[in-house]
Write a protein that holds these residues in place. Structure first.
Motif, PDB file in Angstrom:
ATOM      1  N   MET A 151      36.611  42.111  39.274  1.00 57.31           N
ATOM      2  CA  MET A 151      36.619  42.705  40.496  1.00 57.31           C
ATOM      3  C   MET A 151      37.243  42.093  41.617  1.00 57.31           C
ATOM      4  SD  MET A 151      34.520  45.336  39.782  1.00 57.31           S
ATOM      5  CE  MET A 151      35.344  45.523  38.214  1.00 57.31           C
ATOM      6  N   LEU A 152      37.325  40.542  41.577  1.00 57.25           N
ATOM      7  CA  LEU A 152      38.099  39.929  42.435  1.00 57.25           C
ATOM      8  C   LEU A 152      39.626  40.166  42.478  1.00 57.25           C
ATOM      9  CD1 LEU A 152      36.530  36.502  42.296  1.00 57.25           C
ATOM     10  CD2 LEU A 152      36.362  38.169  44.427  1.00 57.25           C
ATOM     11  N   ALA A 153      40.378  40.512  41.299  1.00 55.79           N
ATOM     12  CA  ALA A 153      41.597  40.968  41.191  1.00 55.79           C
ATOM     13  C   ALA A 153      41.800  42.575  41.875  1.00 55.79           C
ATOM     14  CB  ALA A 153      42.023  41.058  39.647  1.00 55.79           C
ATOM     15  N   ALA A 154      40.904  43.310  41.584  1.00 58.36           N
ATOM     16  CA  ALA A 154      40.814  44.546  42.090  1.00 58.36           C
ATOM     17  C   ALA A 154      40.822  44.644  43.571  1.00 58.36           C
ATOM     18  CB  ALA A 154      39.759  45.523  41.581  1.00 58.36           C
ATOM     19  N   LEU A 155      40.029  43.713  44.150  1.00 59.18           N
ATOM     20  CA  LEU A 155      39.697  43.626  45.658  1.00 59.18           C
ATOM     21  C   LEU A 155      41.187  43.189  46.236  1.00 59.18           C
ATOM     22  CD1 LEU A 155      36.254  42.400  45.947  1.00 59.18           C
ATOM     23  CD2 LEU A 155      37.062  44.450  46.660  1.00 59.18           C
ATOM     24  N   LYS A 156      41.711  42.156  45.684  1.00 59.61           N
ATOM     25  CA  LYS A 156      42.937  41.438  45.945  1.00 59.61           C
ATOM     26  C   LYS A 156      44.039  42.652  46.118  1.00 59.61           C
ATOM     27  CE  LYS A 156      46.207  37.876  45.029  1.00 59.61           C
ATOM     28  NZ  LYS A 156      46.568  36.676  44.151  1.00 59.61           N
ATOM     29  N   ARG A 157      44.039  43.376  44.827  1.00 62.68           N
ATOM     30  CA  ARG A 157      44.957  44.635  45.102  1.00 62.68           C
ATOM     31  C   ARG A 157      44.897  45.519  46.137  1.00 62.68           C
ATOM     32  NH1 ARG A 157      44.061  44.067  39.575  1.00 62.68           N
ATOM     33  NH2 ARG A 157      42.867  45.771  39.559  1.00 62.68           N
ATOM     34  N   ARG A 158      43.688  46.025  46.195  1.00 67.41           N
ATOM     35  CA  ARG A 158      43.204  46.777  47.196  1.00 67.41           C
ATOM     36  C   ARG A 158      43.654  46.464  48.803  1.00 67.41           C
ATOM     37  NH1 ARG A 158      37.708  49.416  46.712  1.00 67.41           N
ATOM     38  NH2 ARG A 158      38.810  50.505  45.131  1.00 67.41           N
ATOM     39  N   ALA A 159      43.276  45.028  49.027  1.00 63.82           N
ATOM     40  CA  ALA A 159      43.672  44.252  50.165  1.00 63.82           C
ATOM     41  C   ALA A 159      45.072  44.338  50.448  1.00 63.82           C
ATOM     42  CB  ALA A 159      42.928  42.952  50.313  1.00 63.82           C
ATOM     43  N   ALA A 160      45.987  43.970  49.292  1.00 63.77           N
ATOM     44  CA  ALA A 160      47.346  43.913  49.574  1.00 63.77           C
ATOM     45  C   ALA A 160      47.895  45.021  49.887  1.00 63.77           C
ATOM     46  CB  ALA A 160      47.881  43.329  48.193  1.00 63.77           C
ATOM     47  N   ARG A 161      47.465  46.310  49.194  1.00 63.97           N
ATOM     48  CA  ARG A 161      47.881  47.632  49.498  1.00 63.97           C
ATOM     49  C   ARG A 161      47.517  48.062  51.117  1.00 63.97           C
ATOM     50  NH1 ARG A 161      46.343  49.104  44.160  1.00 63.97           N
ATOM     51  NH2 ARG A 161      44.314  50.003  45.100  1.00 63.97           N
ATOM     52  N   HIS A 184      35.212  33.374  29.647  1.00 66.06           N
ATOM     53  CA  HIS A 184      34.756  34.934  29.104  1.00 66.06           C
ATOM     54  C   HIS A 184      33.709  35.424  29.920  1.00 66.06           C
ATOM     55  CE1 HIS A 184      33.987  38.083  26.153  1.00 66.06           C
ATOM     56  NE2 HIS A 184      32.837  37.684  26.014  1.00 66.06           N
ATOM     57  N   TYR A 185      32.710  34.634  30.047  1.00 66.72           N
ATOM     58  CA  TYR A 185      31.695  35.423  30.780  1.00 66.72           C
ATOM     59  C   TYR A 185      32.035  35.761  32.343  1.00 66.72           C
ATOM     60  CZ  TYR A 185      28.686  35.259  26.579  1.00 66.72           C
ATOM     61  OH  TYR A 185      28.387  35.392  25.282  1.00 66.72           O
ATOM     62  N   SER A 186      32.874  34.956  32.804  1.00 69.37           N
ATOM     63  CA  SER A 186      33.314  35.242  33.925  1.00 69.37           C
ATOM     64  C   SER A 186      34.289  36.608  34.181  1.00 69.37           C
ATOM     65  CB  SER A 186      33.728  34.168  34.885  1.00 69.37           C
ATOM     66  OG  SER A 186      35.073  33.700  34.204  1.00 69.37           O
ATOM     67  N   ARG A 187      34.696  37.222  33.129  1.00 68.94           N
ATOM     68  CA  ARG A 187      35.727  38.301  33.153  1.00 68.94           C
ATOM     69  C   ARG A 187      35.234  39.503  34.007  1.00 68.94           C
ATOM     70  NH1 ARG A 187      37.278  41.348  27.936  1.00 68.94           N
ATOM     71  NH2 ARG A 187      34.822  41.153  27.751  1.00 68.94           N
ATOM     72  N   PHE A 188      34.341  39.692  34.153  1.00 71.97           N
ATOM     73  CA  PHE A 188      33.654  40.926  35.104  1.00 71.97           C
ATOM     74  C   PHE A 188      34.084  40.654  36.449  1.00 71.97           C
ATOM     75  CE2 PHE A 188      30.866  43.601  37.663  1.00 71.97           C
ATOM     76  CZ  PHE A 188      31.490  44.863  37.331  1.00 71.97           C
ATOM     77  N   PRO A 189      33.252  39.555  37.057  1.00 73.31           N
ATOM     78  CA  PRO A 189      33.606  39.016  38.580  1.00 73.31           C
ATOM     79  C   PRO A 189      34.927  38.935  38.836  1.00 73.31           C
ATOM     80  CG  PRO A 189      32.086  37.596  37.395  1.00 73.31           C
ATOM     81  CD  PRO A 189      32.375  38.539  36.366  1.00 73.31           C
ATOM     82  N   ARG A 190      35.869  38.145  37.764  1.00 75.03           N
ATOM     83  CA  ARG A 190      37.360  37.912  38.034  1.00 75.03           C
ATOM     84  C   ARG A 190      38.236  39.372  38.106  1.00 75.03           C
ATOM     85  NH1 ARG A 190      40.073  35.928  33.893  1.00 75.03           N
ATOM     86  NH2 ARG A 190      38.277  35.973  32.564  1.00 75.03           N
TER      87      ARG A 190
END
Length: 155
Positions: free
Chosen positions: A137-147, A129-135
């Motif tokens: 952000m990592l998911a957003a970076l992964k999507r951006r890198a994939a694009r 639960h408390y790692s939700r924010f960093p997770r």
């Protein structure tokens, strides 16, 4: 013991009857909203009658107003509950006690049963639960890198 696949709507009268008599119900959940804790087609959950009041990090099985059945974690309590799947970033507010059908008390993974009330899984719930924010952000970076590299999210 034989396994049968039936629709949850068809089984709900039997599930509610079993829970009302104090029994437990075990089934395989569908979907990916509770990954990595629950894996579709591989793990099972054991539901027990819900207490009158849920606590933070409980995993209720409830029915949304649109009729959909959900198994998500409580992240906030009060007059109603705020719930979220472990593999999701947006919470669902306003889940009422009368929507709660049961509570997940255990799950089985690779043939081994785990109580969600054990110290290990309580720690997991808090850390996840408390790692939700960093997770997120990592998911957003992964999507951006994939694009940026011209790959879709599955590539």
């Amino acid at each position: 013991m034989s396994e049968r696949k039936i629709k949850l709507d068809d089984a709900m009268p039997l599930i509610k009857e079993k829970l009302a008599s104090g029994g437990e119900v075990t089934f395989s959940p569908r979907g990916t909203s509770m990954l990595p804790l629950l894996r579709e087609g591989r793990d099972t959950v054991t539901l027990s009658p819900a207490p009158k009041k849920l606590k933070k990090y409980d995993i209720p099985f409830y029915q949304r107003e649109n009729g959909q059945y959900v198994l998500h974690r409580v992240v906030k309590t009060g007059e109603s509950y705020t719930c979220i799947g472990d593999n999701q970033f947006e919470s669902e507010k306003g889940v009422k006690q009368e929507q709660i059908i049961a509570i997940c008390t255990a799950f089985t993974r690779d043939g081994r049963r785990y109580s969600v009330n054990s110290a290990r899984w309580k720690l997991y719930a808090r850390l996840w639960h408390y790692s939700r924010f960093p997770r997120r952000m990592l998911a957003a970076l992964k999507r951006r890198a994939a694009r940026s590299f011209g790959k879709d999210k599955n590539g």
